[in-house]
Design a protein around this motif. Sequence first.
Motif, PDB file in Angstrom:
ATOM      1  N   SER A  11       0.820  -1.225   0.000  1.00 43.92           N
ATOM      2  CA  SER A  11       0.000   0.000   0.000  1.00 43.92           C
ATOM      3  C   SER A  11       0.844   1.261   0.000  1.00 43.92           C
ATOM      4  CB  SER A  11      -0.901   0.029   1.239  1.00 43.92           C
ATOM      5  OG  SER A  11      -0.100   0.151   2.419  1.00 43.92           O
ATOM      6  N   GLY A  12       2.132   1.110   0.325  1.00 40.91           N
ATOM      7  CA  GLY A  12       3.020   2.264   0.456  1.00 40.91           C
ATOM      8  C   GLY A  12       3.281   2.652   1.897  1.00 40.91           C
ATOM      9  N   LEU A  13       2.537   2.051   2.827  1.00 44.86           N
ATOM     10  CA  LEU A  13       2.616   2.413   4.248  1.00 44.86           C
ATOM     11  C   LEU A  13       3.559   1.482   5.006  1.00 44.86           C
ATOM     12  CD1 LEU A  13      -1.225   3.003   4.695  1.00 44.86           C
ATOM     13  CD2 LEU A  13       0.538   4.743   4.338  1.00 44.86           C
ATOM     14  N   TRP A  14       3.714   1.781   6.297  1.00 46.59           N
ATOM     15  CA  TRP A  14       4.516   0.947   7.183  1.00 46.59           C
ATOM     16  C   TRP A  14       3.693   0.560   8.417  1.00 46.59           C
ATOM     17  CZ3 TRP A  14       6.756   4.440   3.995  1.00 46.59           C
ATOM     18  CH2 TRP A  14       7.938   4.088   3.349  1.00 46.59           C
ATOM     19  N   TYR A  15       4.033  -0.592   8.973  1.00 45.91           N
ATOM     20  CA  TYR A  15       3.342  -1.076  10.166  1.00 45.91           C
ATOM     21  C   TYR A  15       3.832  -0.362  11.429  1.00 45.91           C
ATOM     22  CZ  TYR A  15       1.009  -4.983   7.816  1.00 45.91           C
ATOM     23  OH  TYR A  15       0.193  -5.743   7.019  1.00 45.91           O
ATOM     24  N   GLN A  16       2.987  -0.361  12.442  1.00 43.26           N
ATOM     25  CA  GLN A  16       3.336   0.210  13.749  1.00 43.26           C
ATOM     26  C   GLN A  16       4.627  -0.419  14.276  1.00 43.26           C
ATOM     27  OE1 GLN A  16       2.751   2.524  15.855  1.00 43.26           O
ATOM     28  NE2 GLN A  16       2.295   1.841  17.926  1.00 43.26           N
ATOM     29  N   VAL A  17       4.673  -1.734  14.373  1.00 44.38           N
ATOM     30  CA  VAL A  17       5.930  -2.432  14.700  1.00 44.38           C
ATOM     31  C   VAL A  17       6.536  -2.806  13.349  1.00 44.38           C
ATOM     32  CG1 VAL A  17       7.008  -4.350  15.916  1.00 44.38           C
ATOM     33  CG2 VAL A  17       4.998  -3.223  16.904  1.00 44.38           C
ATOM     34  N   THR A  18       7.581  -2.116  13.006  1.00 42.82           N
ATOM     35  CA  THR A  18       8.046  -1.991  11.623  1.00 42.82           C
ATOM     36  C   THR A  18       8.258  -3.299  10.886  1.00 42.82           C
ATOM     37  OG1 THR A  18       9.274  -0.101  12.535  1.00 42.82           O
ATOM     38  CG2 THR A  18       9.677  -0.655  10.225  1.00 42.82           C
TER      39      THR A  18
END
Length: 407
Positions: A292-299
């Motif tokens: 999606s282009g995003l990153w997760y909270q815990v990377t």
Amino acid sequence: MKNKSKILVLLCFGYILIQCKADKNKAVASDSDNTNYIISDTLKWSERMALTLMEQHPKAYQIDDKEEPKWDYVHGLVLTSFEKLYEKTKDKKYYDYIKGYADATIDSSGVIASYKYENFNIDMIEAGNILFNLYDTTQNDKYLKAMQLLRKQLSEHPRTTEGGFWHKKRYPSQMWLDGLFMAEPFYAHYTTKFENGANLDDVAKQFELIQKQAYDSKTGLLYHGWDESKKMDWANKETGTSPNFWSRSLGWYAMALVDALDYFPENHPKRKELIAYLNQLAKALAKQQHPSGLWYQVTNLGDKEGNYLEASGSAMFAYAFAKGANKGYLPIEYKTKANKAFDGLIEKLVKVSEKGNVIITQACAVAGLGGNPYRDGSYEYYINEKKKDNDPKATGPFILAAIELNR
């Protein structure tokens, strides 16, 4: 009796007139504090977000739902984005919004009423970034005196044995990634402007030390915090590092690098080193970028149960990638990755109200290490911290990224 009645009537009439005038003044003040901005979808995302914030928080000190003026890093972050917006648009309302915050928090003699020097809190340095331009444009010494006070804090701030700034006096022997953003761009700007760059080596040292202590060779990422004493329950007893990678802390670090580099001349011996750190981090982050282009909270833990695509870290990476590419610190391909991140924010996490207000969702409100109640840095801790729409740690970087990408 008739005379008494007349006097009574006149007194009542006078009282009514006074009250009407007072109510009218209140209404005028209320109206001036609640400007209804037209937030057109033809505007750039930077202005749409800025106008949303100005409508929600008529006085800049109200950012983050504050009721009284408070000197704080979240205001500094958002207002730095407003400063860049003012540079781009030359629209004075953005300058006035910044100046209003500074004047609400700094008195005529340069005292910052809500700032407690003795706390040695590295977060308190960050808002000083808005004072350079205010001093240049007004030549008002109160802004200079406030900057000098913040610089004095850095001179006396407690440090690790190798010279790294503690995060706060109440967090002894600890360096957090957050702290690099809170102090180093201000420190680099100040020493360049007022000290002929004499302390740029000390600025670079802060990055060198966090790289030495918090860098993970397997992932290329850096842990949120490091405790030199290894006494904290969250600290690895061998390395002193906290147990997980948190995207916002990595975002703070990435932004610290691209912003501090503004003040390192091309011939400075430490400049290449900082650019190398940025490239190393960008490469590691690119591997973790979601489709999606995003990153997760815990990377690095992807779609593990409870993990979520988080707004503030994603906006920070979008900004750092875009600025890094624009400045030539990063390969141009990172501009594409930044645009992909911005697309992800718009498509997945941004809502627009009927009035045109921009709302960023899925932003972690706050996270840290230690303290009371105790924050253990576990995976469960990070994914369960509360979320807040339009949290300033997301809105400020969103504006900055939109400006760098001209979106």
